[in-house]
Design an enzyme around this catalytic site. Structure first.
Site, PDB file in Angstrom:
ATOM      1  N   GLY A 220      38.334  40.038  41.397  1.00 60.22           N
ATOM      2  CA  GLY A 220      38.891  41.357  41.635  1.00 60.22           C
ATOM      3  C   GLY A 220      37.812  42.399  41.811  1.00 60.22           C
ATOM      4  N   SER A 221      38.144  43.626  41.490  1.00 57.93           N
ATOM      5  CA  SER A 221      37.241  44.743  41.753  1.00 57.93           C
ATOM      6  C   SER A 221      36.062  44.751  40.794  1.00 57.93           C
ATOM      7  CB  SER A 221      37.998  46.070  41.630  1.00 57.93           C
ATOM      8  OG  SER A 221      38.301  46.354  40.272  1.00 57.93           O
ATOM      9  N   SER A 222      34.972  45.340  41.261  1.00 56.33           N
ATOM     10  CA  SER A 222      33.782  45.471  40.420  1.00 56.33           C
ATOM     11  C   SER A 222      34.071  46.356  39.213  1.00 56.33           C
ATOM     12  CB  SER A 222      32.630  46.053  41.249  1.00 56.33           C
ATOM     13  OG  SER A 222      31.473  46.213  40.465  1.00 56.33           O
ATOM     14  N   ARG A 223      34.884  47.379  39.404  1.00 61.50           N
ATOM     15  CA  ARG A 223      35.198  48.290  38.295  1.00 61.50           C
ATOM     16  C   ARG A 223      35.879  47.540  37.148  1.00 61.50           C
ATOM     17  NH1 ARG A 223      39.557  50.820  36.579  1.00 61.50           N
ATOM     18  NH2 ARG A 223      40.785  50.072  38.355  1.00 61.50           N
ATOM     19  N   THR A 224      36.908  46.769  37.468  1.00 61.19           N
ATOM     20  CA  THR A 224      37.606  46.018  36.420  1.00 61.19           C
ATOM     21  C   THR A 224      36.709  44.941  35.831  1.00 61.19           C
ATOM     22  OG1 THR A 224      39.726  46.412  37.522  1.00 61.19           O
ATOM     23  CG2 THR A 224      39.644  44.625  35.917  1.00 61.19           C
ATOM     24  N   GLY A 225      35.924  44.288  36.682  1.00 68.28           N
ATOM     25  CA  GLY A 225      35.013  43.262  36.194  1.00 68.28           C
ATOM     26  C   GLY A 225      34.006  43.800  35.202  1.00 68.28           C
ATOM     27  N   GLU A 243      34.037  37.222  39.602  1.00 72.15           N
ATOM     28  CA  GLU A 243      33.860  37.173  41.058  1.00 72.15           C
ATOM     29  C   GLU A 243      34.356  38.506  41.602  1.00 72.15           C
ATOM     30  OE1 GLU A 243      35.836  34.760  44.770  1.00 72.15           O
ATOM     31  OE2 GLU A 243      35.505  33.653  42.910  1.00 72.15           O
ATOM     32  N   CYS A 277      36.450  40.198  50.035  1.00 71.65           N
ATOM     33  CA  CYS A 277      35.280  40.704  49.309  1.00 71.65           C
ATOM     34  C   CYS A 277      33.994  40.467  50.084  1.00 71.65           C
ATOM     35  CB  CYS A 277      35.201  40.078  47.924  1.00 71.65           C
ATOM     36  SG  CYS A 277      35.260  38.282  47.907  1.00 71.65           S
TER      37      CYS A 277
END
Length: 486
Positions: A220-225, A243, A277
């Site tokens: 998913g998104s970099s922010r959530t990761g 990822e 992505c």
């Protein structure tokens, strides 16, 4: 019945949610979210089933996973249609997604053997044996852009390794997840081995923070990761595989076949409506007449890209974005770049109000001194003109991300030079940068991941190594160590 826990379907006990076909704005699925207590039940079920699942042995587990592959094969048209309706992607593209899900079974079995199999070395007085064991209960968080293929790429290797799974799909694609679990159920998977919890942020938080999960695999998104990474700080006993996205560069240098270059650029930037992505976000083209001609042909080709609903005939190249909110976000991103000095060569626009349908955009950002290092997750390609190859590579590397990168160039020496200097986990030459092999690892560096590459290397984060020194019986050594008398 939206939750699948311990082999049974249950209604959620949270609040009402629905899934919208983004090409029409119409609801295609309704359900109720899982509560924290239901998440707890799912984790408990996975924990109770895990040891017996592991003790079945690899061949028995593979047999059940192969039965799932057969169910995918038998239901591929129906599943592809569900993915198309829920994501807005054209039918031709969702058919390839289901094909990738089917192919993942054999690839995962091969990866399990090659990456995490058993190896024995005979020694003078015994043997050294390398084995691998599952982590236990793992959570899988799926994305909306490939709601079947990408979670499947975590779930299948996790199960083959002997883990049990609690699956939390994107709240934007719950129907696809439900269809996947029905196929797993038909394949004869034992109760509790896979559990599905549907919901939004609250459900995800309850699962991610659950003390009884041994690992979490996220796409998913970099922010959530990054939030998950911070949450897992101080928990070295849990495996976290992230990822995430990328602000991916594509450089063009000295290409004689301009038409082929235009094709690879379009496939890199606009496939899946720019919602991969690995999609190219930044395009670097040389100053000069050859670059001018390439851009002219690219503008024509981008203007000719067909956009339409998932079921339009003839089929479009680009379907809908995942939601109207996402479409408006891309219009806003374009406006931001224009305000900074970007010049639109092809204007991105919302095609139809109330939907996620947008036309592709191409914007020249050469004059923007401080280009935002953002992953604009949609069909908006930023063009930069350059005069020096080293400068182009430096600009390409000027990102906190590091997922994919590519070079279109006739000269192999240029590619070798680029390959040695570019910072990315996927680096392609004269191929679209959205193209990746399932027989290779998939992942990036920097803000794109945490060094847990997926695809063929997913087996690595699904099990841990166990090293043993063994002999069939205890025996005295030929001589005792100094100071011993037995």
């Amino acid at each position: 019945m939206t939750q699948y826990i311990n082999g049974q379907w249950f209604a959620g006990l949270g609040h009402q949610v629905s899934s919208i076909n983004p090409a029409t704005g119409q609801s295609i699925w309704n359900g109720v979210t899982a509560t924290a207590d239901q998440v707890n039940q799912a984790v408990d079920a996975a924990r109770a089933a895990q040891f017996d699942w592991f003790m079945l042995g690899f061949e028995a587990r593979l047999s059940i996973v192969e039965a799932y592959r057969s169910e995918l094969e038998a239901n591929k048209a129906q599943l592809a249609e569900v993915i198309a309706q829920e994501t807005g992607k054209p039918q031709w593209e969702t058919a390839t997604e289901v094909g990738a899900m089917i192919g993942k079974i054999a690839l995962s079995a091969a990866a399990h053997d090659k990456r995490t199999g058993t190896e024995t070395n005979e020694l003078a007085a015994g043997r050294a044996v390398l084995r691998h064991k599952p982590h236990g209960v793992v959570a899988v968080f799926g994305p909306y852009n490939f709601p079947g293929h990408l979670p499947n790429g975590h779930i299948v290797p996790a199960l083959l390794a002997g883990n049990t799974v609690v699956f939390k799909p994107s709240e934007l694609t719950p129907k696809v997840a439900e269809e996947m679990l029905k196929l797993w159920d038909k394949a004869g998977l034992p109760k509790g081995v896979i559990n599905l919890v549907q919901g939004e942020v609250e459900t995800g938080k309850a699962l991610a923070s659950h003390p009884q999960i041994d690992g979490l695999f996220f796409t998913g998104s970099s922010r959530t990761g990054h939030i998950l990474h911070q949450q897992y700080a101080g928990h070295p006993g849990k495996i976290l595989a992230l990822e995430m996205g990328g602000n991916n560069p594509l450089i063009v240098k000295g290409v004689s076949d301009t038409k082929a270059a235009v094709h690879d650029i379009i496939q890199s930037a606009y496939i899946s409506s720019g919602q991969r992505c690995t999609c190219a976000r930044r395009l670097y083209i040389e100053q000069g007449a050859a670059g001018d001609e390439l851009i002219a042909q690219l503008i024509t080709a981008v203007n000719n890209i067909q956009v339409g609903a998932w079921n339009s005939q003839p089929q479009p190249f680009m379907g809908s974005m995942i939601s109207e909110t996402a479409a408006r976000g891309m219009v806003a991103a374009q406006a931001t770049l224009q305000a900074l000095g970007g010049v639109s060569l092809v204007e991105l626009a919302q095609v139809e109000a109330g939907t996620g349908l947008v036309s592709p955009g191409l914007i020249d950002v050469t004059q923007i001194a401080e280009l935002p290092d953002e992953e604009y997750f949609g069909p908006l390609l930023q063009l930069v003109r350059y005069t020096d190859f080293d400068e182009a590579i430096r600009l390409a590397n000027a990102t906190r991300y590091g997922l994919s990168a590519g070079l279109l160039a006739d000269n192999r020496d240029d590619y070798d030079y680029f390959l040695a200097r570019i910072r990315a986990g996927i680096v392609n030459w004269n191929k679209q940068i959205t193209g990746a092999s399932g027989a290779a690892p998939f992942g990036g560096v920097g803000a794109s991941g945490n060094h847990r590459a997926s695809a063929f290397y997913a087996a690595d984060y699904c099990a841990y190594p166990v090293a043993s020194m063994e002999a069939d019986s205890v025996s005295m050594p030929a001589s005792l160590s100094p100071g011993l008398s037995i």
